[in-house]
Design an enzyme around this catalytic site. Sequence first.
Site, PDB file in Angstrom:
ATOM      1  N   HIS A 191     -14.419  -4.632   1.781  1.00  0.00           N
ATOM      2  CA  HIS A 191     -15.563  -5.510   1.650  1.00  0.00           C
ATOM      3  C   HIS A 191     -15.615  -6.081   0.350  1.00  0.00           C
ATOM      4  CE1 HIS A 191     -19.599  -7.039   2.921  1.00  0.00           C
ATOM      5  NE2 HIS A 191     -20.237  -6.094   1.901  1.00  0.00           N
ATOM      6  N   GLN A 251     -26.011 -11.625   4.392  1.00  0.00           N
ATOM      7  CA  GLN A 251     -25.005 -11.919   5.339  1.00  0.00           C
ATOM      8  C   GLN A 251     -25.676 -11.796   6.858  1.00  0.00           C
ATOM      9  OE1 GLN A 251     -21.343  -9.850   4.888  1.00  0.00           O
ATOM     10  NE2 GLN A 251     -20.440 -10.430   6.779  1.00  0.00           N
ATOM     11  N   ASP A 258      29.274 -30.439  10.810  1.00  0.00           N
ATOM     12  CA  ASP A 258      29.086 -30.021  12.326  1.00  0.00           C
ATOM     13  C   ASP A 258      29.970 -28.754  12.297  1.00  0.00           C
ATOM     14  OD1 ASP A 258      28.922 -29.403  14.882  1.00  0.00           O
ATOM     15  OD2 ASP A 258      30.186 -31.133  15.616  1.00  0.00           O
TER      16      ASP A 258
END
Length: 704
Positions: free
Chosen positions: A244, A80, A620
Amino acid sequence: MDCTLGSPLQHRDQDYGQLRDACLKCKSLFEDPEFPAQRSSIGLPADTDPARALKWLRPKEINKNAKFIEGTASTNDICQGQLGDCWLLAALSCLTLHQPLFANVVPNDQELSEPYAGIFHFRFWQYGQWVDVVVDDRLPVQSGRLLFSYSRTQNEFWSALLEKAYAKLNGCYASLKGGNITEAMEDFTGGIARSLSVASRTPAVLWRALGSSLSRGTMLSCFIQAVNRAEVGMVTPEGLVRGHAYAITATDVVKDKKGEVCLLRLRNPWGFVEYCGPWSDNCKEWDEVDNAEKQRIALTRAEDGEFWIKADYFSSLFTTVEMCSLNPDALDDTPSSWRITSHQGAWVPGCSAGGSRKYRRTFWTNPQYRLVVSQLDHQDVADENDDDAEEQGGLEEDGEEAVAAVQTDRRTSSTVVVELLQKHCRQKDKINFMYIAFHIYRVPPELQDDPSSLKASFFSSNKPVSRSGKYQAQRGTRRKVRLPPGNYVIVASTFKPNIQGSFFVRIFAQAGNELESQGGVPCSSEFSSVVLANPIAPDDRSKVQVLFKQQAGLDNRLNAVQFNKLLNSGLEESLHLSLETCRGLIFGQDTGGTGTLSLAQTEQLVAAVNSLQAIFSQFDTDSSGTMSSFELSLALQAAGFLLDPPVLQQLWLRHGTADLLLSFDGFVACIGKLRKLFDLYESEGSLEVKEHGINTWLLRFIGV
């Protein structure tokens, strides 16, 4: 389009073969215009120190002995760099252990030797299809070192180029900061991922299960759950990093003076920072093991990120195992026959984004998928509900018990795996995962033949028999459950309503069971019998006759402008319609090509508009002159139109407003469009059109 490994979709329409041949022909090196060697492709702020200015170099400019792959790909090829993508690189470490799967992602016809054109390509699974991604081989370098992923051998570049292709697929390098390893595992294989709580098994049982999974080609990783953000990246006294991702690359047994010891081999994608407890590289326990044993397991006592750990210690230190296999049998010894059904879907605000169950008035509008369980399992399937790691850290929908009791006798039930993936949440430098979940409901016999029957009342009065867990802000959520024979509906939702997004849902079920979209029935129209059949009221007839004489032309007919004036000046104020909507109503009539109305046609349309006004007023509820867009399908049903969800969704996208409200004029415009499309379909003489059906017809023309 069926984009398989053999015929993948070309990302951004870039054909690797054509581009490579063109570069070789003109003797130039490929420069990718779709992912240029610029800061925008990085997505991170530039370093202000001129000495650390970024350069883009090709492998042979970095190392004269550059190789694409040196020998064979291995976990040591992946280290990495300055990017928080351990989740991606840990999955890549797992991938190297399975050569057939690795060859799917990294085509083996690529080299840095002649003929060389500076172009490479990689394949990734994306929501049901494989995608081929092309990149040039210019890599970001800072202070003489690769900025991101690199190989410990220094002259190998396949992992750095694959990372670049995945960054391109997701927008830029910065879009890879942070993620769940299962995301990358699925993108590398097209397989199904699962989360397993380490505490759910004894160390011995877990060790055996993981070893068996590895032998069947399952990719495995693990991590230590961080309690909060501050803990992410913290190193424990044993040398392990919280939050991790670690790759699990092997299990084995070695013998010391006390007997057999069960071990697991892990790798930190950083390429350094290793476990330092018992059975770590430099501990005294290895002194009690014969050299032959150490050679057999290829023990390397170096700071390379790889280490062994005893099964007991693994179980006491790690919290979660992530796994990915090509079918749901990751932990089961006996393979079974699975049938996979997948659907592409979307949450459209105001239409199909109803939110969680706490939003009782709108939850039913979420996308729904039917499942019919009729075929029972022919073998025991263990640990069907071991995904409890997914229950952590999410949002709960309400304070009630969320799941109804359901019989799950293995002899009278079948295994189903459901996975919901949200799409396109990694774009440029932003990662925006919505909180998503799915619920499974059992449909009673009396409602099984009517796909339109599962409305708000059904979901408010019934509990789900299973669910994915709490709402999770991750790309995917999945669950393995056992269901007795019967009919079920799966509802996919976001936590809050009116959140826009697209998704992919796939369902693994035992062969013999049936899966389909809830909207799989043909659309239908009863508008003529429901609305047009209503005669005009006597009082309205008199008014219309007077107004017609005032507005009509010399031909004693009304055009759209005149009809618009008739509605807006002489009748009730609430009937006000726009000129464009009036045109739509007229063209829904048989006017003989004149585009004008007779008195009888005018009376019929006025009666229809009055009926539509009554329907509109019914929904409505706050008398605001607008209708909640979530109620559009109910209002359309009241007007005689039964529409499946994809058609309704397109209709809303065509006529809905930005504020997620629909005026009466907009409602009538929808009706006019639908009426005309249904009439045109009925008059269509093409057999091909009829074979495709009314749903396809509506989806094709509803946006016109």
